[in-house]
Scaffold this active site. Structure first.
Site, short mmCIF file in Angstrom:
data_model
loop_
_atom_site.label_atom_id
_atom_site.label_comp_id
_atom_site.label_asym_id
_atom_site.label_seq_id
_atom_site.Cartn_x
_atom_site.Cartn_y
_atom_site.Cartn_z
N ASN A 8 0.86 -1.20 0.00
CA ASN A 8 0.00 0.00 0.00
C ASN A 8 0.89 1.24 0.00
O ASN A 8 1.51 1.56 1.02
CB ASN A 8 -0.89 -0.05 1.25
CG ASN A 8 -1.66 1.23 1.49
OD1 ASN A 8 -1.80 2.06 0.60
ND2 ASN A 8 -2.16 1.39 2.72
N LYS A 10 0.02 4.26 -0.06
CA LYS A 10 -0.64 5.41 0.58
C LYS A 10 -0.52 6.64 -0.34
O LYS A 10 -0.47 6.48 -1.55
CB LYS A 10 -0.08 5.66 1.97
CG LYS A 10 -0.05 4.38 2.81
CD LYS A 10 0.26 4.62 4.25
CE LYS A 10 0.26 3.27 4.98
NZ LYS A 10 0.33 3.39 6.40
N HIS A 97 -9.34 1.40 5.44
CA HIS A 97 -8.00 1.53 6.04
C HIS A 97 -8.11 2.47 7.24
O HIS A 97 -8.86 3.45 7.22
CB HIS A 97 -7.00 2.08 5.01
CG HIS A 97 -5.60 2.00 5.53
ND1 HIS A 97 -5.09 2.91 6.43
CD2 HIS A 97 -4.61 1.10 5.31
CE1 HIS A 97 -3.84 2.56 6.74
NE2 HIS A 97 -3.53 1.47 6.07
N GLU A 99 -6.35 4.79 8.34
CA GLU A 99 -6.11 6.22 8.10
C GLU A 99 -7.37 6.89 7.56
O GLU A 99 -7.63 8.07 7.85
CB GLU A 99 -4.93 6.39 7.13
CG GLU A 99 -3.62 6.07 7.84
CD GLU A 99 -2.53 5.52 6.94
OE1 GLU A 99 -2.66 5.58 5.71
OE2 GLU A 99 -1.52 5.02 7.49
N GLU A 162 -4.93 -4.85 11.02
CA GLU A 162 -3.82 -3.91 11.23
C GLU A 162 -4.07 -3.13 12.53
O GLU A 162 -4.84 -2.16 12.53
CB GLU A 162 -3.75 -2.92 10.08
CG GLU A 162 -3.58 -3.56 8.72
CD GLU A 162 -3.10 -2.54 7.70
OE1 GLU A 162 -1.97 -2.68 7.24
OE2 GLU A 162 -3.85 -1.60 7.39
N GLY A 168 2.99 2.15 10.80
CA GLY A 168 3.95 3.24 10.60
C GLY A 168 4.72 3.61 11.85
O GLY A 168 5.34 4.67 11.90
N SER A 200 3.86 -2.24 10.30
CA SER A 200 5.32 -2.26 10.40
C SER A 200 5.93 -3.58 9.93
O SER A 200 6.89 -4.07 10.54
CB SER A 200 5.76 -1.89 11.81
OG SER A 200 5.36 -0.57 12.12
N GLY A 221 2.92 -1.17 4.29
CA GLY A 221 2.84 0.24 3.94
C GLY A 221 4.22 0.78 3.60
O GLY A 221 4.73 0.60 2.49
N GLY A 222 4.87 1.39 4.59
CA GLY A 222 6.16 2.07 4.39
C GLY A 222 7.18 1.25 3.61
O GLY A 222 7.82 1.76 2.68
P1 PGA Z 1 3.12 0.27 7.67
O1 PGA Z 1 1.62 0.49 7.13
O2 PGA Z 1 3.62 -1.01 7.02
O3 PGA Z 1 3.88 1.47 7.22
O4 PGA Z 1 3.04 0.13 9.14
C1 PGA Z 1 0.73 -0.58 6.98
C2 PGA Z 1 -0.57 -0.08 6.42
O5 PGA Z 1 -1.00 1.03 6.77
O6 PGA Z 1 -1.22 -0.76 5.62
#
Ligand code: PGA
Length: 236
Positions: A8, A10, A97, A99, A162, A168, A200, A221-222
């Site tokens: 992802n 983002k 998600h 966020e 998650e 993150g 993470s 994500g990251g």
């Molecule tokens: P992250 O994000 O791997 O940066 O923790 C995961 C996500 O939001 O899907």
């Protein structure tokens, strides 16, 4: 066993990044052969087509990070319908998600409407669920998960668990906790629904997470923003 590795992006990237990313994956596939796991990438909507064209001849699938709760076509300025996403050749759409739930205040009802629109188009919704740090500390995790999983339509979907406190932050949930939560979540779902872990995930911890029998894949994500890193995770 083949699992799902989802990346992802983002709200990150531009044409230059997407082009380099796609070319790097093509090169890594040439050098190392096919990926161990099924790879699905979720770039920002304006770049879906660009990444898809570059990766056209690979097994990598492309998905969207969100869609409108309204279906089809009509007078709804700015909305991106699930039918457009299907038309672009995508196979998956992330819905709910954290966020979007927390920063854009998307309600559970809206999330469920989006999930229905995605399924109606024959695409696979990836429903994201998870508790906040406060809920975790107050032992309200299962209440939150029950709430997010209630009123689900009877359609094929993937669930991504998650914990918000792990997204993150570098605070990955322990493998014991992931295994326990995913079993609890699976007990709330139609049998056979794949459940992923996200929060993470990096090339350093992906192998031990993907090795858990309860885990059907990871949502990254990251670490998905670098082609070399998602490549490593998809070969874990
Ligand atoms: P992250 O994000 O791997 O940066 O923790 C995961 C996500 O939001 O899907």
């Amino acid at each position: 066993m083949k699992k799902l590795v989802m990346g992802n992006f983002k709200m990150n990237g531009d044409f230059a990044m997407i082009d380099t990313y796609g070319d790097t994956l093509l090169q890594l596939q040439d050098e190392k052969g096919p990926w161990t796991h099924d790879l699905i990438l979720f770039p920002p909507t304006p770049y879906l087509n660009e990444l898809q064209i570059i990766l056209w001849e690979t097994d990598i699938a492309i998905g969207a990070q969100d869609c409108s709760p309204h279906g089809g076509q009509g007078a709804l300025t700015g909305e991106v319908s699930a039918s457009f996403i299907k038309d672009m050749g995508c196979t998956h759409v992330l819905v709910g998600h954290s966020e979007r739930r927390h920063k854009i205040h998307e309600s559970n009802e809206t999330v469920i409407e989006k999930l229905k629109r995605v399924a109606e188009e024959g695409l696979t919704p990836v429903l994201c669920i998870g508790e906040t740090k406060e809920e975790y500390e107050q032992q309200l995790t299962l209440d939150r998960l029950h709430e997010q999983l209630k009123d689900l339509p009877d359609v094929e979907m993937v669930i991504a668990y998650e914990p918000v406190w792990a997204i993150g932050t570098g605070l990955t949930a322990s493998t014991d906790l992931i295994a326990e939560r995913l079993s609890q979540i699976k007990a709330m779902l139609k049998e056979g629904t794949p459940v992923l872990y996200g929060g993470s995930v990096t090339p350093d911890n992906a192998a031990e997470i993907l090795a858990l029998s309860e885990v059907d894949g990871v949502l990254v994500g990251g670490a998905s923003l670098k082609a070399e890193q998602i490549d490593k995770i998809a070969r874990s």
